[in-house]
Write an enzyme that holds these catalytic residues in place. Structure first.
Site, PDB file in Angstrom:
ATOM      1  N   LYS A   1      51.755   7.779  51.523  1.00  0.00           N
ATOM      2  CA  LYS A   1      51.835   7.008  52.645  1.00  0.00           C
ATOM      3  C   LYS A   1      50.876   6.387  53.171  1.00  0.00           C
ATOM      4  O   LYS A   1      50.638   5.084  53.083  1.00  0.00           O
ATOM      5  CB  LYS A   1      52.897   7.717  53.776  1.00  0.00           C
ATOM      6  CG  LYS A   1      53.163   6.719  54.993  1.00  0.00           C
ATOM      7  CD  LYS A   1      53.985   7.443  55.936  1.00  0.00           C
ATOM      8  CE  LYS A   1      53.143   8.361  57.110  1.00  0.00           C
ATOM      9  NZ  LYS A   1      52.624   7.502  58.317  1.00  0.00           N
ATOM     10  N   ASN A   2      49.875   7.113  53.950  1.00  0.00           N
ATOM     11  CA  ASN A   2      48.929   6.644  54.649  1.00  0.00           C
ATOM     12  C   ASN A   2      47.939   5.733  53.732  1.00  0.00           C
ATOM     13  O   ASN A   2      47.194   4.858  54.089  1.00  0.00           O
ATOM     14  CB  ASN A   2      48.108   7.450  55.404  1.00  0.00           C
ATOM     15  CG  ASN A   2      49.103   7.966  56.615  1.00  0.00           C
ATOM     16  OD1 ASN A   2      50.089   7.123  56.892  1.00  0.00           O
ATOM     17  ND2 ASN A   2      49.239   9.172  57.017  1.00  0.00           N
TER      18      ASN A   2
ATOM     19  N   CYS B   1      54.430   6.881  65.956  1.00  0.00           N
ATOM     20  CA  CYS B   1      54.995   7.818  66.661  1.00  0.00           C
ATOM     21  C   CYS B   1      54.513   8.326  67.939  1.00  0.00           C
ATOM     22  O   CYS B   1      53.095   8.024  67.943  1.00  0.00           O
ATOM     23  CB  CYS B   1      54.587   9.320  65.382  1.00  0.00           C
ATOM     24  SG  CYS B   1      55.604   9.195  63.866  1.00  0.00           S
TER      25      CYS B   1
ATOM     26  N   ARG C   1      47.051   6.865  71.753  1.00  0.00           N
ATOM     27  CA  ARG C   1      46.551   6.639  70.464  1.00  0.00           C
ATOM     28  C   ARG C   1      45.833   5.228  70.683  1.00  0.00           C
ATOM     29  O   ARG C   1      46.165   4.251  70.010  1.00  0.00           O
ATOM     30  CB  ARG C   1      47.657   6.573  69.283  1.00  0.00           C
ATOM     31  CG  ARG C   1      48.371   7.717  69.227  1.00  0.00           C
ATOM     32  CD  ARG C   1      49.252   7.908  68.130  1.00  0.00           C
ATOM     33  NE  ARG C   1      48.798   7.783  66.729  1.00  0.00           N
ATOM     34  CZ  ARG C   1      49.577   7.687  65.737  1.00  0.00           C
ATOM     35  NH1 ARG C   1      50.651   7.264  65.846  1.00  0.00           N
ATOM     36  NH2 ARG C   1      48.778   7.434  64.576  1.00  0.00           N
TER      37      ARG C   1
ATOM     38  N   ASP D   1      48.626  16.571  60.764  1.00  0.00           N
ATOM     39  CA  ASP D   1      49.861  16.007  60.146  1.00  0.00           C
ATOM     40  C   ASP D   1      50.917  17.160  59.618  1.00  0.00           C
ATOM     41  O   ASP D   1      52.030  17.158  59.343  1.00  0.00           O
ATOM     42  CB  ASP D   1      49.991  14.996  59.119  1.00  0.00           C
ATOM     43  CG  ASP D   1      49.375  13.840  59.749  1.00  0.00           C
ATOM     44  OD1 ASP D   1      49.553  13.525  61.037  1.00  0.00           O
ATOM     45  OD2 ASP D   1      48.895  13.015  58.977  1.00  0.00           O
TER      46      ASP D   1
ATOM     47  N   ARG E   1      60.850   7.280  57.521  1.00  0.00           N
ATOM     48  CA  ARG E   1      59.578   6.493  57.469  1.00  0.00           C
ATOM     49  C   ARG E   1      58.619   7.024  56.648  1.00  0.00           C
ATOM     50  O   ARG E   1      57.915   6.022  56.329  1.00  0.00           O
ATOM     51  CB  ARG E   1      59.291   6.240  59.010  1.00  0.00           C
ATOM     52  CG  ARG E   1      59.966   5.358  59.936  1.00  0.00           C
ATOM     53  CD  ARG E   1      59.293   5.293  61.020  1.00  0.00           C
ATOM     54  NE  ARG E   1      57.928   5.024  60.851  1.00  0.00           N
ATOM     55  CZ  ARG E   1      57.179   5.401  61.985  1.00  0.00           C
ATOM     56  NH1 ARG E   1      57.429   5.589  63.197  1.00  0.00           N
ATOM     57  NH2 ARG E   1      55.634   5.205  61.696  1.00  0.00           N
TER      58      ARG E   1
HETATM   59  C1  EPZ Z   1      45.860   8.557  61.025  1.00  0.00           C
HETATM   60  O1  EPZ Z   1      46.382   8.108  62.530  1.00  0.00           O
HETATM   61  C2  EPZ Z   1      47.191   8.744  60.486  1.00  0.00           C
HETATM   62  N1  EPZ Z   1      48.156   7.372  60.409  1.00  0.00           N
HETATM   63  C3  EPZ Z   1      48.019   9.642  61.266  1.00  0.00           C
HETATM   64  O2  EPZ Z   1      49.331   9.994  60.473  1.00  0.00           O
HETATM   65  C4  EPZ Z   1      47.096  11.077  61.314  1.00  0.00           C
HETATM   66  O3  EPZ Z   1      47.969  12.058  62.070  1.00  0.00           O
HETATM   67  C5  EPZ Z   1      45.732  10.702  61.976  1.00  0.00           C
HETATM   68  O4  EPZ Z   1      45.305   9.615  61.179  1.00  0.00           O
HETATM   69  C6  EPZ Z   1      44.804  11.791  62.033  1.00  0.00           C
HETATM   70  O5  EPZ Z   1      44.613  12.406  60.521  1.00  0.00           O
HETATM   71  C7  EPZ Z   1      47.840   6.510  59.428  1.00  0.00           C
HETATM   72  O6  EPZ Z   1      46.967   6.961  58.540  1.00  0.00           O
HETATM   73  C8  EPZ Z   1      48.677   5.439  59.272  1.00  0.00           C
HETATM   74  P1  EPZ Z   1      42.812   8.764  64.309  1.00  0.00           P
HETATM   75  P2  EPZ Z   1      45.143   7.384  63.414  1.00  0.00           P
HETATM   76  O7  EPZ Z   1      42.343   7.501  64.339  1.00  0.00           O
HETATM   77  O8  EPZ Z   1      44.124   6.305  62.470  1.00  0.00           O
HETATM   78  C9  EPZ Z   1      41.451   9.216  68.883  1.00  0.00           C
HETATM   79  C10 EPZ Z   1      51.450  10.402  60.277  1.00  0.00           C
HETATM   80  O9  EPZ Z   1      52.179  11.337  60.582  1.00  0.00           O
HETATM   81  N2  EPZ Z   1      40.946   7.718  68.518  1.00  0.00           N
HETATM   82  O10 EPZ Z   1      42.178   9.455  63.153  1.00  0.00           O
HETATM   83  O11 EPZ Z   1      45.721   6.568  64.388  1.00  0.00           O
HETATM   84  C11 EPZ Z   1      43.079   9.166  68.589  1.00  0.00           C
HETATM   85  O12 EPZ Z   1      43.686   9.056  70.057  1.00  0.00           O
HETATM   86  C12 EPZ Z   1      50.450   9.854  60.965  1.00  0.00           C
HETATM   87  O13 EPZ Z   1      51.458  10.053  58.870  1.00  0.00           O
HETATM   88  C13 EPZ Z   1      40.550   6.927  69.661  1.00  0.00           C
HETATM   89  O14 EPZ Z   1      40.359   7.590  70.832  1.00  0.00           O
HETATM   90  O15 EPZ Z   1      44.363   8.644  63.751  1.00  0.00           O
HETATM   91  C14 EPZ Z   1      43.203  10.742  67.965  1.00  0.00           C
HETATM   92  O16 EPZ Z   1      43.090  11.671  69.043  1.00  0.00           O
HETATM   93  C15 EPZ Z   1      50.587  10.407  62.541  1.00  0.00           C
HETATM   94  N3  EPZ Z   1      40.055   5.671  69.636  1.00  0.00           N
HETATM   95  C16 EPZ Z   1      41.830  10.771  67.144  1.00  0.00           C
HETATM   96  O17 EPZ Z   1      41.192   9.834  67.690  1.00  0.00           O
HETATM   97  C17 EPZ Z   1      40.368   5.205  68.568  1.00  0.00           C
HETATM   98  O18 EPZ Z   1      40.128   3.939  68.339  1.00  0.00           O
HETATM   99  C18 EPZ Z   1      42.114  10.608  65.966  1.00  0.00           C
HETATM  100  O19 EPZ Z   1      42.917   9.266  65.631  1.00  0.00           O
HETATM  101  C19 EPZ Z   1      41.154   5.689  67.436  1.00  0.00           C
HETATM  102  C20 EPZ Z   1      41.269   7.021  67.479  1.00  0.00           C
END
Ligand code: EPZ
Length: 421
Positions: A24-25, A120, A125, A307, A399
């Site tokens: 998916k991702n 989600c 986020r 995840d 989804r």
């Molecule tokens: C990706 O989300 C995935 N989504 C998520 O999968 C997954 O849980 C996550 O990576 C972590 O592996 C997709 O690929 C579409 P991050 P993402 O940026 O990109 C903080 C699922 O269930 N952060 O790595 O949103 C953030 O708040 C989904 O398939 C900032 O503070 O995750 C979090 O605490 C859910 N500022 C941490 O970093 C930013 O600009 C990691 O988030 C970006 C992130």
């Protein structure tokens, strides 16, 4: 379409063979990357899930010529006919990964006006790291009535992320692929979908080195050529199926996966006493003893994926002893455990820690899925429970998991859809 609930009668071991769908991702990132291409592209092995349909509608809205054949798991995208770089909030709020359209449009057209992403509810986020990266690449950023506006000709730059972000790493990589000059991404995410997206971009002619390490080097190229690309199998679906097999004390062979992507989960399952055997693209999971409690902390790849924390913590509600689960990535990813309390699960949540004491049985109960992986965790809970479990709001599961009910049924689970009364 969504006016149904899931009914599960548990305590049936899963047995037999199943397969993993496309990631998916990864697919969401690769499809967005196709918007950078100067010729038509074909993407294969896409999962037929709601998030892919949402992105398809966004790509169509932009004016790209796009044909999606969900049966063949294939999308053809010709972005040369894109006539707008604006994506309204009504589209972007439908999923988190809509943020990738920003990086791709900025990288290709040097401007965009895009609504904030949805996704989600698993805690705060922000996308500040994405925006920081775009800004360092030369993008002038404005917030216009809740829309993010980016303008400027991207140029290479060193970018040091303040935290490891999967979406931020991929998004800035998209924006930098055709930027003039060299970009270095430091403190980059190393997830398999970062690597797969870089592989796709490189197949189109991009010059990206180091994806899969914490330093990614990008030499901008002026044009990207059309290719046919097959996305990698879904790491999280693989893990969910492994956990479901373990939870039902089953014996399951999972085909079409990448075992090296699963090492963190495999290690934890082995620690619990589950038998996991890996072959080239096959994992077999078998249970012949009681599960032991473990300590588990989520980390960026190659650590234990957040995840899979939710499905895994569902499994731990039946392990012998008290497990400690530490969620380091998101601040609100334990809501499924609150639901499971109604099934008899013994859980104490304290900040980012959950202490789960295994019980001898879970009882079926009506449950509410609040997010994608939390929904999958509730399905696993239902598969373990005595009696009938009813899951309201399974749309979240749809989804992100292709035909999860069908795959589980084929392995012997008693799971079916029923009309919402
Ligand atoms: C990706 O989300 C995935 N989504 C998520 O999968 C997954 O849980 C996550 O990576 C972590 O592996 C997709 O690929 C579409 P991050 P993402 O940026 O990109 C903080 C699922 O269930 N952060 O790595 O949103 C953030 O708040 C989904 O398939 C900032 O503070 O995750 C979090 O605490 C859910 N500022 C941490 O970093 C930013 O600009 C990691 O988030 C970006 C992130």
């Amino acid at each position: 379409m969504y006016d149904y609930k899931l009914l599960i009668r548990g305590e049936r071991p899963l047995e037999g063979e199943t397969y993993v769908s496309g990631g998916k991702n990864t697919s969401l990132a690769v499809l967005s990357a196709a918007l950078l291409c100067d010729e038509p592209c074909v993407i294969e092995n896409l999962p037929d899930i709601e998030d892919i349909h949402v992105l398809y509608r966004i790509i169509k809205h932009l004016g790209a010529k796009v044909e999606f054949d969900p049966k063949q798991r294939r999308m053809e995208i010709d972005s040369t006919s894109i006539h707008t770089t604006e994506v309204p909030f009504s589209f972007t709020q439908q999923m988190r990964a809509s943020y990738y359209v920003m990086g791709a449009l900025f990288g290709h057209f040097w401007e965009c006006r895009v609504g904030y992403p949805g996704g989600c509810d698993i805690g705060s986020r922000p996308i500040d790291q994405h925006l920081k990266g775009f800004n360092l690449l030369g993008g002038e950023i404005r917030d216009e009535g809740g829309m993010i506006c980016l303008k400027g000709k991207p140029h290479g730059a060193p970018i040091n992320f303040d935290m490891i972000t999967v979406g931020g790493t991929i998004n800035v990589m998209l924006a930098a692929a055709k930027a003039q000059g060299n970009t270095v991404l430091l403190n980059a995410a190393r997830e398999p979908h970062v690597v797969d997206t870089a592989n796709f971009l490189n197949a189109m002619g991009a010059r990206i080195r180091g994806a899969g390490t914490d330093t990614i080097r990008i030499k901008g190229v002026p044009k990207l050529r059309g290719v046919t690309y097959t996305v990698i199998p879904d790491q999280i679906e693989t893990g969910t199926l492994m956990i479901a097999a373990a939870a039902t004390r089953g014996n399951v062979i999972i085909r079409g996966c990448i075992p090296t992507h699963m090492e963190a989960l495999t290690a934890k399952l082995l620690e619990m006493g589950v038998m996991v055997t890996e072959f080239d693209d096959i994992i077999s999971v078998k249970v012949n003893r009681a599960h032991r409690a473990i300590r588990l902390a989520t980390q960026e790849y190659p650590g234990f994926p957040t995840d899979l924390q939710q499905p895994m913590s569902a499994l731990l509600t039946r392990a012998n002893g008290t497990s400690e689960v530490i969620e380091n990535i998101f601040d609100n990813r334990f809501k499924h455990l609150d639901e499971m309390r109604r099934m008899g699960a013994q859980v104490v949540i304290s900040g980012k820690r959950a202490y789960i004491t295994g019980v001898s049985e879970l009882r079926g109960a009506p449950l509410m899925a609040g997010d994608l992986r939390g929904g999958a965790a509730l399905v696993i809970a239902g598969l373990m429970a005595k009696g009938e479990t009813e899951i309201i709001n399974p749309v979240y599961i749809q989804r992100g998991y292709e035909r999860l009910e069908e795959k589980l049924s084929a392995l012997g689970a008693d799971i079916r859809r029923a009309k919402l009364s």
